[in-house]
Motif scaffolding. Structure first.
Motif, PDB file in Angstrom:
ATOM      1  N   ARG A   1      56.544  89.144  50.286  1.00  0.00           N
ATOM      2  CA  ARG A   1      55.769  88.226  51.525  1.00  0.00           C
ATOM      3  C   ARG A   1      54.558  88.599  51.917  1.00  0.00           C
ATOM      4  O   ARG A   1      53.649  87.763  52.205  1.00  0.00           O
ATOM      5  CB  ARG A   1      56.889  88.396  52.719  1.00  0.00           C
ATOM      6  CG  ARG A   1      56.781  89.524  53.446  1.00  0.00           C
ATOM      7  CD  ARG A   1      57.710  89.634  54.498  1.00  0.00           C
ATOM      8  NE  ARG A   1      57.873  90.870  55.445  1.00  0.00           N
ATOM      9  CZ  ARG A   1      57.085  91.396  56.041  1.00  0.00           C
ATOM     10  NH1 ARG A   1      56.046  90.686  56.625  1.00  0.00           N
ATOM     11  NH2 ARG A   1      57.483  92.602  56.655  1.00  0.00           N
ATOM     12  N   THR A   2      54.017  89.905  51.519  1.00  0.00           N
ATOM     13  CA  THR A   2      52.731  90.404  51.879  1.00  0.00           C
ATOM     14  C   THR A   2      51.752  90.379  50.864  1.00  0.00           C
ATOM     15  O   THR A   2      50.658  90.567  50.833  1.00  0.00           O
ATOM     16  CB  THR A   2      52.832  91.683  52.527  1.00  0.00           C
ATOM     17  OG1 THR A   2      53.363  92.812  51.394  1.00  0.00           O
ATOM     18  CG2 THR A   2      53.774  92.035  53.754  1.00  0.00           C
ATOM     19  N   GLY A   3      52.164  89.711  49.557  1.00  0.00           N
ATOM     20  CA  GLY A   3      51.201  89.599  48.421  1.00  0.00           C
ATOM     21  C   GLY A   3      50.965  90.825  47.785  1.00  0.00           C
ATOM     22  O   GLY A   3      50.039  90.859  47.049  1.00  0.00           O
TER      23      GLY A   3
ATOM     24  N   ILE B   1      52.780 100.121  59.318  1.00  0.00           N
ATOM     25  CA  ILE B   1      54.150  99.533  59.389  1.00  0.00           C
ATOM     26  C   ILE B   1      54.997  99.100  58.359  1.00  0.00           C
ATOM     27  O   ILE B   1      56.105  99.424  58.087  1.00  0.00           O
ATOM     28  CB  ILE B   1      53.926  98.324  60.285  1.00  0.00           C
ATOM     29  CG1 ILE B   1      53.479  98.654  61.734  1.00  0.00           C
ATOM     30  CG2 ILE B   1      55.151  97.391  60.227  1.00  0.00           C
ATOM     31  CD1 ILE B   1      52.651  97.106  62.380  1.00  0.00           C
ATOM     32  N   LEU B   2      54.515  98.724  57.154  1.00  0.00           N
ATOM     33  CA  LEU B   2      54.858  98.611  55.919  1.00  0.00           C
ATOM     34  C   LEU B   2      55.258  99.689  55.335  1.00  0.00           C
ATOM     35  O   LEU B   2      56.303  99.786  54.535  1.00  0.00           O
ATOM     36  CB  LEU B   2      53.903  97.694  54.949  1.00  0.00           C
ATOM     37  CG  LEU B   2      53.588  96.187  55.302  1.00  0.00           C
ATOM     38  CD1 LEU B   2      52.561  95.629  54.471  1.00  0.00           C
ATOM     39  CD2 LEU B   2      55.059  95.391  55.471  1.00  0.00           C
ATOM     40  N   GLY B   3      54.523 101.013  55.416  1.00  0.00           N
ATOM     41  CA  GLY B   3      54.888 102.059  54.848  1.00  0.00           C
ATOM     42  C   GLY B   3      56.189 102.604  55.534  1.00  0.00           C
ATOM     43  O   GLY B   3      57.110 103.224  54.823  1.00  0.00           O
ATOM     44  N   GLU B   4      56.350 102.400  57.099  1.00  0.00           N
ATOM     45  CA  GLU B   4      57.398 102.645  57.590  1.00  0.00           C
ATOM     46  C   GLU B   4      58.571 102.019  57.309  1.00  0.00           C
ATOM     47  O   GLU B   4      59.769 102.545  57.144  1.00  0.00           O
ATOM     48  CB  GLU B   4      57.142 102.613  59.148  1.00  0.00           C
ATOM     49  CG  GLU B   4      57.978 103.329  60.062  1.00  0.00           C
ATOM     50  CD  GLU B   4      57.817 104.993  59.887  1.00  0.00           C
ATOM     51  OE1 GLU B   4      58.794 105.715  59.985  1.00  0.00           O
ATOM     52  OE2 GLU B   4      56.678 105.333  59.486  1.00  0.00           O
ATOM     53  N   ARG B   5      58.445 100.660  56.871  1.00  0.00           N
ATOM     54  CA  ARG B   5      59.418  99.682  56.480  1.00  0.00           C
ATOM     55  C   ARG B   5      60.130 100.350  55.111  1.00  0.00           C
ATOM     56  O   ARG B   5      61.236 100.427  54.951  1.00  0.00           O
ATOM     57  CB  ARG B   5      59.019  98.463  56.419  1.00  0.00           C
ATOM     58  CG  ARG B   5      58.792  97.791  57.752  1.00  0.00           C
ATOM     59  CD  ARG B   5      58.640  96.121  57.475  1.00  0.00           C
ATOM     60  NE  ARG B   5      59.568  95.461  56.747  1.00  0.00           N
ATOM     61  CZ  ARG B   5      60.499  94.893  57.328  1.00  0.00           C
ATOM     62  NH1 ARG B   5      60.560  94.903  58.617  1.00  0.00           N
ATOM     63  NH2 ARG B   5      61.296  94.308  56.539  1.00  0.00           N
TER      64      ARG B   5
ATOM     65  N   TYR C   1      61.543  84.321  61.132  1.00  0.00           N
ATOM     66  CA  TYR C   1      60.203  84.242  61.865  1.00  0.00           C
ATOM     67  C   TYR C   1      59.211  85.021  61.199  1.00  0.00           C
ATOM     68  O   TYR C   1      57.960  84.781  60.911  1.00  0.00           O
ATOM     69  CB  TYR C   1      60.081  84.277  63.309  1.00  0.00           C
ATOM     70  CG  TYR C   1      61.003  83.051  63.825  1.00  0.00           C
ATOM     71  CD1 TYR C   1      60.798  81.661  63.212  1.00  0.00           C
ATOM     72  CD2 TYR C   1      61.958  83.494  65.088  1.00  0.00           C
ATOM     73  CE1 TYR C   1      61.415  80.840  64.044  1.00  0.00           C
ATOM     74  CE2 TYR C   1      62.341  82.463  65.638  1.00  0.00           C
ATOM     75  CZ  TYR C   1      62.241  80.988  65.046  1.00  0.00           C
ATOM     76  OH  TYR C   1      62.964  80.046  65.528  1.00  0.00           O
ATOM     77  N   GLY C   2      59.522  86.387  60.780  1.00  0.00           N
ATOM     78  CA  GLY C   2      58.648  87.312  60.192  1.00  0.00           C
ATOM     79  C   GLY C   2      58.408  86.715  58.866  1.00  0.00           C
ATOM     80  O   GLY C   2      57.004  86.675  58.203  1.00  0.00           O
ATOM     81  N   TYR C   3      59.001  86.232  58.100  1.00  0.00           N
ATOM     82  CA  TYR C   3      58.992  85.541  56.697  1.00  0.00           C
ATOM     83  C   TYR C   3      58.081  84.476  56.789  1.00  0.00           C
ATOM     84  O   TYR C   3      57.326  84.306  55.697  1.00  0.00           O
ATOM     85  CB  TYR C   3      60.455  85.459  56.146  1.00  0.00           C
ATOM     86  CG  TYR C   3      60.417  85.144  54.824  1.00  0.00           C
ATOM     87  CD1 TYR C   3      60.734  85.932  53.666  1.00  0.00           C
ATOM     88  CD2 TYR C   3      60.211  83.591  54.208  1.00  0.00           C
ATOM     89  CE1 TYR C   3      60.858  85.604  52.253  1.00  0.00           C
ATOM     90  CE2 TYR C   3      60.065  83.143  52.985  1.00  0.00           C
ATOM     91  CZ  TYR C   3      60.592  84.171  51.903  1.00  0.00           C
ATOM     92  OH  TYR C   3      60.463  83.891  50.620  1.00  0.00           O
ATOM     93  N   MET C   4      58.251  83.746  57.783  1.00  0.00           N
ATOM     94  CA  MET C   4      57.552  82.557  57.940  1.00  0.00           C
ATOM     95  C   MET C   4      56.135  82.603  58.629  1.00  0.00           C
ATOM     96  O   MET C   4      55.226  81.893  58.613  1.00  0.00           O
ATOM     97  CB  MET C   4      58.285  81.349  58.807  1.00  0.00           C
ATOM     98  CG  MET C   4      59.631  81.009  58.258  1.00  0.00           C
ATOM     99  SD  MET C   4      60.524  79.975  59.180  1.00  0.00           S
ATOM    100  CE  MET C   4      59.805  78.588  59.338  1.00  0.00           C
ATOM    101  N   GLY C   5      55.709  83.823  59.051  1.00  0.00           N
ATOM    102  CA  GLY C   5      54.621  84.117  59.987  1.00  0.00           C
ATOM    103  C   GLY C   5      54.550  83.532  61.248  1.00  0.00           C
ATOM    104  O   GLY C   5      53.454  83.317  61.922  1.00  0.00           O
TER     105      GLY C   5
END
Length: 468
Positions: free
Chosen positions: A426-428, A405-409, A234-238
């Protein structure tokens, strides 16, 4: 357009002509030795296999064994190292031509690593479909057993298609063992593949929801595992509201390990699903491939960019990273040290973790941020940071929060199943992150080529992905 280099290669015909016959003996659920027979091409095994739960368990164990030892999920060819060098996590020091292509973002359609991913994935899918068909037609298995086995097989089918669509884009969604159908399948648009994965996983959750099995080591997929993949999907699909719901369900059941040193042990309380080593002690391939035993001789090492991304005082830097220097102390290389046992003689203390709770915290944090719940998103993000010895992050806008969040991931999930690459994609952000780092980077590198041999065996898979 990348020039296509042709060479003589073993041709793997798509599915129907490459059926791996799996006949199962009465054994423990994690047995991996099976007897070969030669049934008709479109029949997996005799229906006698589906007259006893223990033989079906052995059938499922064979699928997990295949996923552990080869292909995209784990093992020698897994996403962890391959997408690590494809992105900005790992440097590659070896001389394998196939891996050099991945490292330099110059993958050719004849690349044997890519061919292995495709063929092994569809072999596992074939096995999952055979189990689904077998248990559905069984008049002997109890309903509870039929439901849990079908649910497990649906999860496996969904996971393998998820991995395939993540790297190849449009792919066939295969739901039968009929070789006449499978040998002529066409690729579906990515959005349709994702919808079918969702459908399979939702059914798996329903079928396994009341399953009562001994799963203390978290080595058997259950409805929690299907929900973990749904949250990721669902994260991948937004679909952020659904991603939040799935992650919340899991966070109400599992707990983060307090000690970072325990996170990757086989008894970790935050593990949702992991692949075991069967009856005999063994090593995770993650440890075997990533721990550098000596210089020279290493294949992979952490990039300077990844090392620089750690904040001062981050305990993950000391617990999950180690280094080695040459005899003259002129060169020091750093390597992931999440899995610490390169050699095991008597007992396996670590299994290959596929889903763990920290990812769910970060999925829910991102989902909440996208829905405007900045307070809730920060709470989830800081839970992961605080465990690593870091103070709460301070942000002022939704954009700043999403960047955090992306940095933490990047730090929490580094060198785990290619999360970094898939986040960039996925985030471009892939072109920005890799364009300057990789001289050969092209925008078409967001997808890998469909293997050349598959296109030759089944022209219905055309056209090839752009750039190849």
């Amino acid at each position: 357009m990348k020039r296509i280099k042709k060479f003589e290669n073993i041709r793997w015909e798509f599915l129907g002509y490459r059926l791996v016959v799996m006949v199962f003996i009465l054994a423990l659920a994690n047995c991996t030795d099976f007897v070969e027979v030669d049934p008709p091409k479109n029949i997996m095994v005799s229906q006698t296999v589906f007259e006893d739960a223990s033989t079906v368990e052995s059938a499922m164990a064979d699928l997990y064994f295949s996923m552990r030892e080869s292909g995209m999920v784990s093992g020698n060819y897994g996403f962890t190292t391959r997408m690590g060098i494809y992105s900005d996590e790992l440097d590659y020091y070896g001389f394998d031509v196939q891996l050099v292509e991945l490292y330099q973002n110059q993958v050719l359609p004849a690349n044997t690593e890519v061919q292995t991913w495709w063929s092994e994935a569809y072999t596992v899918i074939y096995g999952a479909n055979a189990i689904i068909e077998g248990v559905e037609s069984s008049s002997v298995l109890e309903e509870a057993d039929r439901n849990r086995f079908k649910g497990q097989a649906l999860f496996v089918r969904g996971l393998m298609h998820y991995d395939l669509v993540s790297v190849f884009g449009d792919v066939p969604y295969v739901t039968t063992t009929d070789y006449r159908v499978n040998s002529a399948v066409s690729r579906l648009p990515e959005v349709q593949v994702l919808e079918r994965i969702e459908s399979d996983l939702l059914m798996a959750v329903e079928l396994m929801g009341n399953s009562d099995i001994d799963n203390m080591e978290r080595t058997v997929p259950d409805h929690f595992v299907a929900k973990a993949l749904l949250a990721r999907l669902y994260g991948y699909m937004g679909k952020w509201d659904k991603a939040e719901d799935m992650a919340t369900d899991l966070m109400s059941v599992f707990d983060l390990e307090e000690e970072l040193g325990n996170v990757f042990l086989k008894g970790s309380g935050e593990t949702i699903w992991q692949l075991s080593h069967g009856e005999l002690p063994g090593n995770t391939q993650e440890a075997v491939q990533l721990i550098i035993p000596l210089i020279p001789g290493q294949s992979f090492a952490m990039t300077d960019g990844l090392l620089a991304a750690f904040e001062d005082g981050d305990l993950r830097r000391t617990e999950w990273v180690d280094s080695i220097s040459d005899a003259e102390n002129t060169l020091t290389l750093y390597y992931p040290y999440k899995y610490k046992a390169r050699f095991n003689a008597t007992e396996s203390l670590e299994y290959s973790i596929q889903f763990r709770l920290a990812e769910q915290f970060l999925i829910r944090s991102e989902a909440r941020a996208h829905q405007g719940n900045l307070v809730g998103a920060l709470a989830d993000l800081n839970e992961v940071r605080n465990r690593a010895g870091l103070v709460d992050v301070v942000v002022h806008t939704e954009g700043e929060l999403l960047e955090a969040i992306l940095g933490e991931r990047r730090i929490e999930l580094f060198t785990e199943q290619g999360h970094r690459w898939f986040d960039l994609k996925r985030t471009g952000r892939a072109a920005v992150a890799l364009g300057a780092l990789k001289p050969s980077w092209e925008d078409t590198d967001l997808l890998l080529p469909v293997p050349e041999g598959e296109l030759q065996a089944n022209p219905n898979l055309l056209p090839q992905n752009q750039g190849y």
